[in-house]
Scaffold this active site. Sequence first.
Site, PDB file in Angstrom:
ATOM      1  N   ASP A 178      25.611  13.362  13.509  1.00 55.65           N
ATOM      2  CA  ASP A 178      25.385  14.030  12.235  1.00 55.65           C
ATOM      3  C   ASP A 178      25.418  12.922  11.169  1.00 55.65           C
ATOM      4  OD1 ASP A 178      24.860  15.844  10.294  1.00 55.65           O
ATOM      5  OD2 ASP A 178      26.481  17.222  10.784  1.00 55.65           O
TER       6      ASP A 178
HETATM    7  C1  BGC Z   1      24.476  18.536   8.384  1.00 61.28           C
HETATM    8  C2  BGC Z   1      23.545  18.723   9.566  1.00 61.28           C
HETATM    9  C3  BGC Z   1      22.134  18.390   9.159  1.00 61.28           C
HETATM   10  C4  BGC Z   1      22.097  16.973   8.627  1.00 61.28           C
HETATM   11  C5  BGC Z   1      20.706  16.501   8.245  1.00 61.28           C
HETATM   12  C6  BGC Z   1      24.278  17.197   7.698  1.00 61.28           C
HETATM   13  O1  BGC Z   1      24.961  17.144   6.506  1.00 61.28           O
HETATM   14  O2  BGC Z   1      25.804  18.687   8.823  1.00 61.28           O
HETATM   15  O3  BGC Z   1      23.626  20.039  10.043  1.00 61.28           O
HETATM   16  O4  BGC Z   1      21.269  18.541  10.251  1.00 61.28           O
HETATM   17  O5  BGC Z   1      22.928  16.914   7.479  1.00 61.28           O
HETATM   18  O6  BGC Z   1      20.222  17.143   7.156  1.00 61.28           O
END
Ligand code: BGC
Length: 733
Positions: free
Chosen positions: A286
């Site tokens: 993530d």
């Molecule tokens: C979130 C993810 C997301 C990623 C990309 C993160 O802050 O936890 O779920 O896919 O950002 O946007």
Amino acid sequence: MSKIYGLLAACVLCSNLAFAQKYQTSAPIEKRVTALLKQMTIEEKIGQLSLYTTDWGSTGPTIREGYKNDIRSGACGNLFNAHTTEFVRELQTIAVQETRLKIPLLFGFDVIHGYKTIFPIPLGEAASWDLKAIELSARVSASEASAAGLNWTFAPMVDISRDPRWGRVMEGAGEDTYLGSQIAAARVRGIQGKKLGQPDAMLACVKHFAAYGAPIGGRDYNTVDMSERYFREFYLPPYRAAVDAGAATVMTAFNDYDGVPATGNAFLLNQVLRKEWGFEGFVVTDYTSINEMLKHGVVENEQQAGELALNAGVDMDMQGAVYQQYLKKSLTEGKVSLAQIDESVRRILRFKFELGLFEDPFKFCDPTREKNTLLSPQNRAAAREVARKSIVLLKNEANALPLQSTQKIALIGPLADNKSELLGSWNGAGNADDCISLLEGLRAAHPTGIVFEKGCEITGTDRSGFAAAIRAAEQSDVVIVAVGEAAMMSGEATSRVHITLTGVQEELVLALCQTGKPVVVVLMNGRPLVIPRLAEKATAIVETWWLGTEAGNAIADVLTGAYNPAGKLPMTFPRAEGQIPVFYNEKSTGRPFDPESKWTSKYIDEPNSPQWPFGFGLSYTTFQYSEPKVLASGKDGFSVHFTLSNTGKMAGEEVAQLYIRDLVGSVTRPVKSLKGFQKVMLQPGETKELHFDVREQDLSFYRFDGTFGTEPGAYDLMIGGNSQDLKTVQIRR
Ligand code: BGC
């Protein structure tokens, strides 16, 4: 002029041909990957392990600039948040024309509940208990996104959560392991379509691995700590279901699990995901979660963080630039192996071949397809259909609903004439302007006699609109009041301690109730809310979540009775925040609640029972379940038989549910666990014979010795229309 264009076009064609020839071969993918890997420098390899956001629509701070140069040098092998055919083509062109090896980029984006045509938030869709509808929503979303340049979505989010304080419950399928697992698989099927390599199929990304939905106190990003038995039984299965359905990629979680951040957790990634489940895709972090391992306090510097991540099984670094900056050094120092780096590169390249990007790097960049697909009439129709299936009727006193066509309606509330909030959080490339508001939807369905008054805002203390709202109510036959959350109140980093209606919304509804007119509350929100006073005073309550582009039409379909609601809650609605976590498949305890005895498990100031239980939802008709009977069917299996009758006056669908309780186990077992459901349409007066097959798997659990299986003994098998009102039959096996 035209000669110049002709020349340019010829050049583009030539270079595309050259690109195609370079990689076009009938050799199996594995051989092509090996051949390519042999030509790659360590920098190019690390580039494939790196993913960066472009400058628009990012969900966090961007730590790198100049991404075009990084693409050119091969340091950036994948991008996210870049979309539209035009923008993607521009960036892909750099990758396939200006880099040494001409390896195409992956383009990722959070297509969570729609790209341009926005569907209900995932928690809302889960309330449909309709796997075909959920798969359709994912399919339409993928077909739109893949028509707009994208080939990878960061979905499905399958985190089980029993804590409505956690804002990200809106992105998941709610509290239940079984329902969540079925939905996880349906979403993967929808996203990846018939076969990767088709122009409308995208890579799915199961997230957030693992147990991100169980942060202590419901506070986003917080620590997760639970026994391995509990983790394996209640939290892991939806990820497993998604992997078994063929999900290409997995995203790590921000939280730690058992003291180790998920992004550096070899138990989760190498042991459970890869060894036990046989996952062969790639793992992406993530957002900057490698870097965040410093703050978790398990490494001293970013280099160590990168080593921990790679060695634990993380293939791709999202936005952290740790692999790019330190992995080569770690390799030189012998802290990571070349074999491990090669393996990670392989996992990523495989999908670039499988998607067909080496044959045609622009296969997702067809502007005509983009124009014809996005927001097409069929897609809008699908969104309306899924939206109305997601609506849950929570209360309907004196049959206030459906509305009568002659009734004069006072439509009130801050969400009644609103479009932008209907899209909810994580709304892709959706536009508020394309949304149908409740006012518009209701006017189209009920053309005369609607008076609108806003009454108040979602937040704040301004009551100056109350008087006009009350006046409108007094002059109407029925009041419809749309209240709830703003889209930014649920989603990432939006944990709430008070999950009540904000501002003076509740006060407004109670004031409207005082008029003596029937008051229908239409809730729009991303999580279960605590609304005991509305539950008591309102005449009817309709939970509509955030339904997306077609929200207004879908809600009008339900209010007018053009569609008979059949949604069921995928998550318990508490009476009070102090009950949280409150969920249906709890354990008995040694002192289960007994109203006659003080010394039992309860609160002294609120009942244990929730406001509305998991699986609950009313219809405009009524259903009657017969007593269940058990029949043996086959060697180990058996089935529960019962009849379901529509005892009301309208055709309608019911979600019949099967729960199981293992009465005595070598470890304590939940008082009930969902193990099956079916959605059945019945005409008025119609009765259908139904049955659920109960398989060995449904009775299995992690026994005292940690093995997964059954134990002989007695089981309660329960059937009914929600997790509270059930009819039981007992068996021994
Ligand atoms: C979130 C993810 C997301 C990623 C990309 C993160 O802050 O936890 O779920 O896919 O950002 O946007």
